[in-house]
Write a protein that holds these residues in place. Structure first.
Motif, PDB file in Angstrom:
ATOM      1  N   PHE A   1       0.887  -1.119  -0.104  1.00 20.06           N
ATOM      2  CA  PHE A   1      -0.003  -0.172   0.260  1.00 20.06           C
ATOM      3  C   PHE A   1       1.249   1.374  -0.117  1.00 20.06           C
ATOM      4  O   PHE A   1       0.362   2.398  -0.946  1.00 20.06           O
ATOM      5  CB  PHE A   1      -0.591  -0.383   1.081  1.00 20.06           C
ATOM      6  N   LEU A   2       2.267   1.340   0.628  1.00 23.09           N
ATOM      7  CA  LEU A   2       2.898   2.263   0.633  1.00 23.09           C
ATOM      8  C   LEU A   2       3.491   2.449  -0.872  1.00 23.09           C
ATOM      9  O   LEU A   2       3.258   3.801  -1.268  1.00 23.09           O
ATOM     10  CB  LEU A   2       4.166   1.947   1.315  1.00 23.09           C
ATOM     11  N   LYS A   3       3.540   1.797  -1.992  1.00 27.57           N
ATOM     12  CA  LYS A   3       3.829   1.583  -2.783  1.00 27.57           C
ATOM     13  C   LYS A   3       3.007   2.303  -4.083  1.00 27.57           C
ATOM     14  O   LYS A   3       2.464   3.408  -4.774  1.00 27.57           O
ATOM     15  CB  LYS A   3       4.329   0.453  -3.281  1.00 27.57           C
ATOM     16  N   VAL A   4       1.267   1.561  -3.201  1.00 30.69           N
ATOM     17  CA  VAL A   4       0.659   2.263  -4.189  1.00 30.69           C
ATOM     18  C   VAL A   4       0.376   3.885  -3.763  1.00 30.69           C
ATOM     19  O   VAL A   4      -0.425   4.137  -4.944  1.00 30.69           O
ATOM     20  CB  VAL A   4      -1.253   1.290  -3.437  1.00 30.69           C
ATOM     21  N   TRP A   5       0.300   3.773  -3.041  1.00 30.83           N
ATOM     22  CA  TRP A   5       0.278   5.592  -2.323  1.00 30.83           C
ATOM     23  C   TRP A   5       1.013   6.756  -3.344  1.00 30.83           C
ATOM     24  O   TRP A   5       1.417   7.221  -3.655  1.00 30.83           O
ATOM     25  CB  TRP A   5       0.746   5.892  -0.602  1.00 30.83           C
ATOM     26  N   LYS A   6       2.562   5.415  -3.679  1.00 32.78           N
ATOM     27  CA  LYS A   6       3.807   6.554  -3.811  1.00 32.78           C
ATOM     28  C   LYS A   6       3.889   6.824  -5.767  1.00 32.78           C
ATOM     29  O   LYS A   6       3.979   7.876  -6.146  1.00 32.78           O
ATOM     30  CB  LYS A   6       5.090   5.883  -3.429  1.00 32.78           C
ATOM     31  N   TYR A   7       3.201   5.934  -6.198  1.00 33.71           N
ATOM     32  CA  TYR A   7       2.547   5.804  -7.635  1.00 33.71           C
ATOM     33  C   TYR A   7       1.395   5.639  -8.230  1.00 33.71           C
ATOM     34  O   TYR A   7       0.823   4.750  -9.032  1.00 33.71           O
ATOM     35  CB  TYR A   7       3.467   4.053  -8.007  1.00 33.71           C
ATOM     36  N   ALA A   8       0.759   6.264  -7.014  1.00 32.77           N
ATOM     37  CA  ALA A   8      -0.046   6.018  -7.854  1.00 32.77           C
ATOM     38  C   ALA A   8      -0.932   6.957  -8.705  1.00 32.77           C
ATOM     39  O   ALA A   8      -2.149   7.041  -9.754  1.00 32.77           O
ATOM     40  CB  ALA A   8      -1.422   7.049  -5.938  1.00 32.77           C
ATOM     41  N   ASP A   9      -0.040   7.882  -9.311  1.00 32.43           N
ATOM     42  CA  ASP A   9      -0.422   8.530 -10.552  1.00 32.43           C
ATOM     43  C   ASP A   9       0.027   8.544 -11.273  1.00 32.43           C
ATOM     44  O   ASP A   9      -0.213   8.015 -12.904  1.00 32.43           O
ATOM     45  CB  ASP A   9       0.470  10.493 -10.633  1.00 32.43           C
ATOM     46  N   LYS A  10       1.065   6.931 -10.876  1.00 32.04           N
ATOM     47  CA  LYS A  10       1.236   5.900 -12.444  1.00 32.04           C
ATOM     48  C   LYS A  10      -0.381   4.921 -12.840  1.00 32.04           C
ATOM     49  O   LYS A  10      -0.073   4.432 -14.147  1.00 32.04           O
ATOM     50  CB  LYS A  10       2.221   4.777 -12.458  1.00 32.04           C
ATOM     51  N   PHE A  11      -0.977   4.721 -12.436  1.00 27.03           N
ATOM     52  CA  PHE A  11      -2.472   4.300 -12.673  1.00 27.03           C
ATOM     53  C   PHE A  11      -3.738   5.448 -13.628  1.00 27.03           C
ATOM     54  O   PHE A  11      -3.955   5.918 -13.147  1.00 27.03           O
ATOM     55  CB  PHE A  11      -3.230   4.062 -10.846  1.00 27.03           C
ATOM     56  N   LYS A  12      -2.895   3.983 -14.720  1.00 29.11           N
ATOM     57  CA  LYS A  12      -4.178   5.095 -15.301  1.00 29.11           C
ATOM     58  C   LYS A  12      -5.154   4.585 -15.547  1.00 29.11           C
ATOM     59  O   LYS A  12      -5.974   5.398 -16.537  1.00 29.11           O
ATOM     60  CB  LYS A  12      -3.046   4.409 -17.212  1.00 29.11           C
ATOM     61  N   GLY A  13      -5.888   3.799 -15.461  1.00 29.95           N
ATOM     62  CA  GLY A  13      -7.146   3.005 -15.376  1.00 29.95           C
ATOM     63  C   GLY A  13      -7.973   2.522 -16.220  1.00 29.95           C
ATOM     64  O   GLY A  13      -8.971   1.522 -17.190  1.00 29.95           O
ATOM     65  N   GLU A  14      -6.769   2.189 -17.932  1.00 28.90           N
ATOM     66  CA  GLU A  14      -7.447   1.667 -18.836  1.00 28.90           C
ATOM     67  C   GLU A  14      -6.775  -0.577 -18.186  1.00 28.90           C
ATOM     68  O   GLU A  14      -7.872  -1.048 -18.566  1.00 28.90           O
ATOM     69  CB  GLU A  14      -5.662   1.565 -19.952  1.00 28.90           C
ATOM     70  N   SER A  15      -6.368  -1.122 -16.705  1.00 28.87           N
ATOM     71  CA  SER A  15      -7.054  -1.870 -16.592  1.00 28.87           C
ATOM     72  C   SER A  15      -7.991  -1.789 -14.929  1.00 28.87           C
ATOM     73  O   SER A  15      -7.982  -1.180 -14.585  1.00 28.87           O
ATOM     74  CB  SER A  15      -5.965  -2.416 -15.970  1.00 28.87           C
ATOM     75  N   ALA A  16      -8.209  -3.071 -14.852  1.00 29.38           N
ATOM     76  CA  ALA A  16      -8.918  -2.753 -13.743  1.00 29.38           C
ATOM     77  C   ALA A  16      -7.954  -2.230 -12.391  1.00 29.38           C
ATOM     78  O   ALA A  16      -7.064  -2.879 -12.662  1.00 29.38           O
ATOM     79  CB  ALA A  16      -9.845  -3.964 -13.242  1.00 29.38           C
ATOM     80  N   ILE A  17      -8.557  -1.545 -11.205  1.00 26.11           N
ATOM     81  CA  ILE A  17      -7.711  -1.392 -10.431  1.00 26.11           C
ATOM     82  C   ILE A  17      -7.567  -2.933  -9.233  1.00 26.11           C
ATOM     83  O   ILE A  17      -6.450  -2.122  -8.931  1.00 26.11           O
ATOM     84  CB  ILE A  17      -8.640  -0.573  -9.339  1.00 26.11           C
ATOM     85  N   TYR A  18      -8.199  -3.160  -9.736  1.00 19.61           N
ATOM     86  CA  TYR A  18      -7.449  -4.895  -8.736  1.00 19.61           C
ATOM     87  C   TYR A  18      -6.617  -5.666  -9.349  1.00 19.61           C
ATOM     88  O   TYR A  18      -5.558  -6.474  -8.404  1.00 19.61           O
ATOM     89  CB  TYR A  18      -8.298  -5.756  -8.358  1.00 19.61           C
TER      90      TYR A  18
END
Lengths: 177, 165
Positions: A55-72
């Protein structure tokens, strides 16, 4: 969590909304990710470390998630990679987690509900880390081959072969134990 | 797709009845209260990371701003160090050189230089005149020049060359 993947991606990029959506992700996915990691690493202490790092990585790289795949699938990819990194680091010093299973500390001792579950947990730890990952994502997390391919960045054909091999090995372990 | 799915399911049951006759759930339980306190424990680690990141960015921006401001100040000061006076000096030197080639002595040259400057001023006055649509006669211009101390001979020679009279 009702938001689409695009909505989640845009909220994660927004400094004012990031904290709120992050807490929602933690609330929704902490359990399934914990169980996945726990089955991978074999004990609670390591699972806790890996889950926090995830989850620390999720927070750190949150802006890298583009929404093209499912969040899970994005979350599972981070969690799986963190678990594999942890296992690879641990294997440099000792064997793959069997010691942790066989000698759990009294503080973190868990009681499984049935004998088959106890045996299965032990059998899982005999698999190589990547095969363990594939088996867990398919059998326990019930993801499709395509989703697992996205998480592991492996072909569907290779995944099927890996999964069938893992199933045979576990069946053999269950019979022997 | 359905036949393949069924075939796979049948195949798996065949190779591992323990796992696929009845699916086994395996969710090893963590210590009591673990999930309830996890978010709080996690959030304690987050603000430090976020603050550090913000602090780092602001330092970089301030430094870059300081460098940019220094460069801008230097560029702005360049005109103050350029040579307007030197240009005038160069122009005067060129005038001196040209007049010296005509075998004029120093006093005559000085008079011509002064006349040059006066004529430049007159030309500027002409521009001024043109802009405001006012015309001065040649005699008015000559009168102006004589009032400025220019000798009559020079005025006549200058205006004769330029066909102004």
């Amino acid at each position: 969590m009702q938001d689409s993947n695009w909505d989640i991606a845009s909220k994660l990029k927004n400094p004012r909304l990031k904290s709120g959506v992050f807490n929602e992700l933690v609330a929704e996915y902490q359990k399934p990710l914990y169980y996945h990691i726990r089955r991978m690493v074999g004990n609670h202490h390591d699972a806790d470390d890996v889950l926090q790092n995830t989850f620390l990585k999720v927070w750190k790289y949150a802006d890298k998630f583009k929404g093209e795949s499912a969040i899970y699938t994005w979350l599972y990819r981070i969690a799986s990679n963190e678990a594999l990194s942890h296992l690879n680091g641990r294997e440099k010093h000792r064997s793959a987690g069997l010691e942790d299973y066989q000698h759990p500390s009294s503080e973190h001792r868990e009681v499984t509900e049935s004998e088959i579950e106890r045996k299965l947990e032990k059998a899982l730890l005999t698999l190589p880390p990547k095969q363990r990952q594939v088996f867990d994502l398919k059998y326990f997390s019930d993801l499709s081959y395509n989703e697992i391919a996205e998480i592991t960045e492996t072909s569907v054909g290779a995944l099927k072969a890996s999964y069938f091999h893992a199933v045979k090995k576990i069946e053999l372990s269950l019979k022997v134990d | 797709m359905e036949p393949n799915k069924n075939n796979e399911a049948e195949y798996l049951k065949e190779i591992s009845p323990s796992l696929f006759n009845e699916k086994v759930k395996l969710n090893p339980k963590p210590p009591a209260g673990y999930f309830e306190s996890f978010a709080e424990k996690l959030n304690e680690k987050l603000p430090q990371q976020e603050e550090t990141k913000v602090r780092k960015i602001s330092v970089v921006n301030l430094r870059n701003l300081a460098i940019a401001a220094s460069i801008a100040a230097l560029v702005a000061l360049i005109p103050f160090f350029t040579q307007d006076e030197n240009l005038n000096t160069v122009q005067e030197d060129n005038t001196y050189a040209a007049l010296a080639a005509l075998d004029l002595d120093a006093d005559d040259i000085s008079e011509y230089v002064d006349l040059d400057l006066i004529i430049d001023e007159a030309i500027e006055a002409d521009d001024f005149i043109d802009e405001y649509n006012t015309e001065f006669t040649d005699s008015e211009i000559v009168t102006f020049l004589m009032n400025e101390g220019v000798s009559e001979d020079l005025i006549i020679n200058e205006y004769t060359e330029n066909d102004s009279l």
